[in-house]
Scaffold this motif. Structure first.
Motif, PDB file in Angstrom:
ATOM      1  N   CYS A   1     -15.068  62.880  82.915  1.00  0.00           N
ATOM      2  CA  CYS A   1     -14.072  63.084  82.205  1.00  0.00           C
ATOM      3  C   CYS A   1     -14.643  63.715  80.811  1.00  0.00           C
ATOM      4  O   CYS A   1     -13.801  64.297  80.101  1.00  0.00           O
ATOM      5  CB  CYS A   1     -13.746  61.464  81.936  1.00  0.00           C
ATOM      6  SG  CYS A   1     -12.494  61.045  83.535  1.00  0.00           S
ATOM      7  N   LEU A   2     -15.644  63.092  80.326  1.00  0.00           N
ATOM      8  CA  LEU A   2     -15.938  63.624  78.856  1.00  0.00           C
ATOM      9  C   LEU A   2     -16.385  65.290  79.044  1.00  0.00           C
ATOM     10  O   LEU A   2     -15.709  65.810  78.111  1.00  0.00           O
ATOM     11  CB  LEU A   2     -17.675  63.027  78.749  1.00  0.00           C
ATOM     12  CG  LEU A   2     -17.634  61.395  78.177  1.00  0.00           C
ATOM     13  CD1 LEU A   2     -19.177  61.147  78.188  1.00  0.00           C
ATOM     14  CD2 LEU A   2     -17.082  61.453  76.662  1.00  0.00           C
ATOM     15  N   LEU A   3     -16.802  65.518  80.030  1.00  0.00           N
ATOM     16  CA  LEU A   3     -16.835  67.301  80.366  1.00  0.00           C
ATOM     17  C   LEU A   3     -15.689  67.824  80.365  1.00  0.00           C
ATOM     18  O   LEU A   3     -15.393  68.701  79.396  1.00  0.00           O
ATOM     19  CB  LEU A   3     -17.775  67.517  81.351  1.00  0.00           C
ATOM     20  CG  LEU A   3     -19.196  67.280  81.500  1.00  0.00           C
ATOM     21  CD1 LEU A   3     -19.983  67.556  82.689  1.00  0.00           C
ATOM     22  CD2 LEU A   3     -19.795  68.456  80.343  1.00  0.00           C
ATOM     23  N   GLN A   4     -14.711  67.132  80.880  1.00  0.00           N
ATOM     24  CA  GLN A   4     -13.431  67.746  81.128  1.00  0.00           C
ATOM     25  C   GLN A   4     -12.578  67.753  80.041  1.00  0.00           C
ATOM     26  O   GLN A   4     -11.818  68.822  79.521  1.00  0.00           O
ATOM     27  CB  GLN A   4     -12.562  67.201  82.059  1.00  0.00           C
ATOM     28  CG  GLN A   4     -11.186  67.428  82.310  1.00  0.00           C
ATOM     29  CD  GLN A   4     -11.016  68.884  83.075  1.00  0.00           C
ATOM     30  OE1 GLN A   4     -12.170  69.434  83.658  1.00  0.00           O
ATOM     31  NE2 GLN A   4     -10.144  69.626  82.827  1.00  0.00           N
ATOM     32  N   ALA A   5     -13.055  66.789  79.007  1.00  0.00           N
ATOM     33  CA  ALA A   5     -12.170  66.644  77.687  1.00  0.00           C
ATOM     34  C   ALA A   5     -13.111  67.344  76.530  1.00  0.00           C
ATOM     35  O   ALA A   5     -12.639  67.348  75.316  1.00  0.00           O
ATOM     36  CB  ALA A   5     -12.451  65.198  77.185  1.00  0.00           C
ATOM     37  N   GLY A   6     -14.180  68.157  77.236  1.00  0.00           N
ATOM     38  CA  GLY A   6     -15.179  69.308  76.113  1.00  0.00           C
ATOM     39  C   GLY A   6     -15.933  68.453  75.150  1.00  0.00           C
ATOM     40  O   GLY A   6     -16.036  68.868  74.150  1.00  0.00           O
ATOM     41  N   LEU A   7     -16.275  67.099  75.463  1.00  0.00           N
ATOM     42  CA  LEU A   7     -16.997  66.091  74.757  1.00  0.00           C
ATOM     43  C   LEU A   7     -18.624  66.252  75.195  1.00  0.00           C
ATOM     44  O   LEU A   7     -19.251  65.230  74.760  1.00  0.00           O
ATOM     45  CB  LEU A   7     -16.575  64.877  74.744  1.00  0.00           C
ATOM     46  CG  LEU A   7     -14.899  64.549  73.949  1.00  0.00           C
ATOM     47  CD1 LEU A   7     -14.395  63.096  74.282  1.00  0.00           C
ATOM     48  CD2 LEU A   7     -14.959  65.067  72.616  1.00  0.00           C
ATOM     49  N   GLY A   8     -18.974  66.945  75.995  1.00  0.00           N
ATOM     50  CA  GLY A   8     -20.318  66.860  76.467  1.00  0.00           C
ATOM     51  C   GLY A   8     -20.403  66.017  77.612  1.00  0.00           C
ATOM     52  O   GLY A   8     -19.238  65.293  78.125  1.00  0.00           O
ATOM     53  N   GLU A   9     -21.610  65.501  78.083  1.00  0.00           N
ATOM     54  CA  GLU A   9     -21.555  64.855  79.394  1.00  0.00           C
ATOM     55  C   GLU A   9     -22.367  63.499  78.621  1.00  0.00           C
ATOM     56  O   GLU A   9     -22.831  62.545  79.569  1.00  0.00           O
ATOM     57  CB  GLU A   9     -22.401  65.161  80.294  1.00  0.00           C
ATOM     58  CG  GLU A   9     -22.167  64.753  81.472  1.00  0.00           C
ATOM     59  CD  GLU A   9     -23.379  65.458  82.868  1.00  0.00           C
ATOM     60  OE1 GLU A   9     -23.651  64.679  83.604  1.00  0.00           O
ATOM     61  OE2 GLU A   9     -23.395  66.481  82.688  1.00  0.00           O
ATOM     62  N   ASP A  10     -23.007  63.530  77.307  1.00  0.00           N
ATOM     63  CA  ASP A  10     -23.801  62.630  76.705  1.00  0.00           C
ATOM     64  C   ASP A  10     -22.879  61.429  75.935  1.00  0.00           C
ATOM     65  O   ASP A  10     -21.766  61.631  75.480  1.00  0.00           O
ATOM     66  CB  ASP A  10     -24.524  63.336  75.603  1.00  0.00           C
ATOM     67  CG  ASP A  10     -25.450  62.565  75.083  1.00  0.00           C
ATOM     68  OD1 ASP A  10     -25.827  61.490  75.495  1.00  0.00           O
ATOM     69  OD2 ASP A  10     -26.618  63.324  74.408  1.00  0.00           O
ATOM     70  N   PHE A  11     -23.602  60.176  76.477  1.00  0.00           N
ATOM     71  CA  PHE A  11     -22.749  58.770  75.737  1.00  0.00           C
ATOM     72  C   PHE A  11     -23.195  58.710  74.294  1.00  0.00           C
ATOM     73  O   PHE A  11     -22.671  57.916  73.695  1.00  0.00           O
ATOM     74  CB  PHE A  11     -22.835  57.851  76.593  1.00  0.00           C
ATOM     75  CG  PHE A  11     -21.952  57.711  77.994  1.00  0.00           C
ATOM     76  CD1 PHE A  11     -20.698  57.457  77.823  1.00  0.00           C
ATOM     77  CD2 PHE A  11     -22.541  58.440  79.124  1.00  0.00           C
ATOM     78  CE1 PHE A  11     -20.056  57.519  78.978  1.00  0.00           C
ATOM     79  CE2 PHE A  11     -21.883  58.530  80.358  1.00  0.00           C
ATOM     80  CZ  PHE A  11     -20.564  58.022  80.299  1.00  0.00           C
ATOM     81  N   VAL A  12     -24.348  59.347  73.775  1.00  0.00           N
ATOM     82  CA  VAL A  12     -24.747  59.031  72.286  1.00  0.00           C
ATOM     83  C   VAL A  12     -23.851  59.128  71.386  1.00  0.00           C
ATOM     84  O   VAL A  12     -23.215  60.361  71.467  1.00  0.00           O
ATOM     85  CB  VAL A  12     -26.265  59.718  72.363  1.00  0.00           C
ATOM     86  CG1 VAL A  12     -26.512  59.492  70.913  1.00  0.00           C
ATOM     87  CG2 VAL A  12     -27.251  59.389  73.223  1.00  0.00           C
ATOM     88  N   GLY A  13     -23.450  58.139  70.830  1.00  0.00           N
ATOM     89  CA  GLY A  13     -22.571  58.217  69.525  1.00  0.00           C
ATOM     90  C   GLY A  13     -21.111  58.147  69.811  1.00  0.00           C
ATOM     91  O   GLY A  13     -20.109  58.117  69.307  1.00  0.00           O
ATOM     92  N   LYS A  14     -20.758  58.157  71.484  1.00  0.00           N
ATOM     93  CA  LYS A  14     -19.598  57.877  71.888  1.00  0.00           C
ATOM     94  C   LYS A  14     -19.090  56.545  71.957  1.00  0.00           C
ATOM     95  O   LYS A  14     -19.751  55.655  72.031  1.00  0.00           O
ATOM     96  CB  LYS A  14     -19.273  58.325  73.293  1.00  0.00           C
ATOM     97  CG  LYS A  14     -19.777  59.670  73.663  1.00  0.00           C
ATOM     98  CD  LYS A  14     -18.781  60.685  73.066  1.00  0.00           C
ATOM     99  CE  LYS A  14     -19.138  62.228  73.198  1.00  0.00           C
ATOM    100  NZ  LYS A  14     -20.366  62.627  73.248  1.00  0.00           N
ATOM    101  N   THR A  15     -17.717  56.352  71.734  1.00  0.00           N
ATOM    102  CA  THR A  15     -17.250  54.851  71.711  1.00  0.00           C
ATOM    103  C   THR A  15     -16.381  54.569  72.810  1.00  0.00           C
ATOM    104  O   THR A  15     -15.527  55.600  73.194  1.00  0.00           O
ATOM    105  CB  THR A  15     -16.458  54.529  70.392  1.00  0.00           C
ATOM    106  OG1 THR A  15     -17.155  54.892  69.089  1.00  0.00           O
ATOM    107  CG2 THR A  15     -15.973  53.153  70.223  1.00  0.00           C
TER     108      THR A  15
END
Ligand code: NAD
Length: 359
Positions: free
Chosen positions: A166-180
């Motif tokens: 989902c992160l990739l699809q939303a254009g937010l990368g695949e990384d959880f660092v700094g994500k909420t």
């Protein structure tokens, strides 16, 4: 005057169910329902939910919706299994579980001769499963008499894979660092998910009606607490409903402050067809519940089918690619839910319990 409502058969027909079976055990007072939605792809494994329902209608509604979801979950996961679920209607909210009750449920499950295989769901733990297993071989998820153990760590891992897609699809990368990530419900799956997300560098916001569970998330994973009435509206990168179903409807979509909804709960959307379209229209990526929360089913059904440990891990990893493929198809579909249902129904119609890669 009594409101006119659909008969049991009308409800079964509308959802395409094979069987809806009621049981009352005279000795223990157990009242339970097993719904077998489909055995087109094979015998059906699905959890037993132990819950206080305000009415029999509520219990029937829950078991019908949950069992249909299991058919889709098995098919989309490429498992040669059908879909079923059971509910135990607790007489009141605080009614404690007993071995006698579990054994009575085990005897009920045994009457299906393996067409239905029970496992954990909300309110049922490994001990309850092992008590059931004294009466039937058709149960998975225990630790002593039955096998497989608590499936929730596997469910959490699958949701984690779904979130990456989902992160990739939303254009937010695949990384959880700094994500909420905001989690509604930090029970069995929620705690395991917190652990994975915390380990991957995500910040957590949590809400739960159970203070012990909430405290664990705060103490062990540094989570921030939100009020249960506010968690769905929390500003975050991923909203993860991990409590009960029906929490997001058309009205709620307007209040969401997240680019992604992806959680463990079954039936997250109140009206999946409509609400998934509303999410797509709002530009919110939705990791379809029965796709991303299939890890527990994959683990227990996979063991039941004789898969090796390596095969089980690979199959759980596939949740990432399956979610990714469905999200890509969403562009040409009404919603991600519609895209997932289309693939699942095609497989069921073709009688195929195959991997998504084969289609
Ligand atoms: P659980 O009972 O262990 O946890 C649910 C948590 O949600 C509890 O801590 C409970 O207090 C909390 N909760 C209930 N109502 C709430 C509310 N209104 N607001 C906030 N918190 C609330 O259940 P679980 O096994 O973690 O399952 C969670 C969800 O995931 C369920 O919908 C279940 O059907 C689904 N699911 C679970 C599995 C699994 O492997 N356990 C697999 C697939 C799907």
């Amino acid at each position: 005057m009594m409101q006119e409502k659909d008969s049991m058969f009308e409800q079964m027909t509308a959802r395409g169910h094979d069987r809806l079976c009621f049981h009352h055990d005279k000795e223990t007072g157990l009242r339970a329902i097993v719904a077998i939605h489909s055995t087109a792809l094979g015998n059906a494994l699905g959890g037993t939910r132990r819950w206080y329902y305000e009415s029999e209608d509520d219990a029937v509604y829950d078991v019908l919706r949950l069992s249909k979801g299991m058919t889709y979950k098995a098919a989309i996961s490429g498992l040669p299994m059908g879909g079923a679920k059971s509910v135990i209607m607790m007489p009141h909210r605080e009614f404690g579980r007993t071995e006698a009750e579990a054994r009575a449920m085990g005897r009920f499950v045994d009457t299906f001769n393996g067409a239905y295989i029970a496992a954990e769901d909300v309110g049922v733990d490994t001990q309850f499963i092992d008590w059931m297993a004294h009466e039937t071989n058709h149960v998975m998820g225990g630790e002593t008499v039955s096998r497989g153990g608590d499936p929730s760590p596997w469910t959490a891992l699958g949701v984690f894979h779904g979130m990456r897609a989902c992160l990739l699809q939303a254009g937010l990368g695949e990384d959880f660092v700094g994500k909420t990530v905001a989690l509604q419900g930090v029970g069995h799956v929620g705690q395991n998910l917190c652990k994975l997300l915390h380990g991957a560098g995500a910040k957590l916001i949590v809400a739960d009606i159970n203070k012990t569970n909430l405290d664990t998330a705060v103490d062990e994973f540094g989570a921030t607490v939100a009020h249960v009435d506010d968690i769905l509206k929390a500003e975050c990168d991923i909203l993860a409903p991990c409590a009960l179903g029906g929490v997001i409807d058309g009205n709620m979509v307007e209040h969401l402050r997240c680019p992604i909804v992806c959680g463990a709960a079954n039936n997250i959307l109140d009206d999946p067809e409509e609400d998934a379209v509303a999410l797509k229209t709002a530009g919110i990526v939705y990791g379809t519940d029965f796709v991303v929360n299939a890890g527990g089913l994959i683990h227990l059904a996979g063991m039941h089918l004789g898969m090796t440990d390596d095969e089980l891990v690979c199959k759980n990893d596939e949740i990432f690619t399956t979610t990714q493929q469905i999200l890509e198809l969403t562009e040409h579909s009404a919603s991600s839910y519609a895209a997932a249902v289309e693939i699942a129904e095609q497989r069921i119609a073709n009688g195929q319990g195959l991997s998504v890669h084969a289609s």
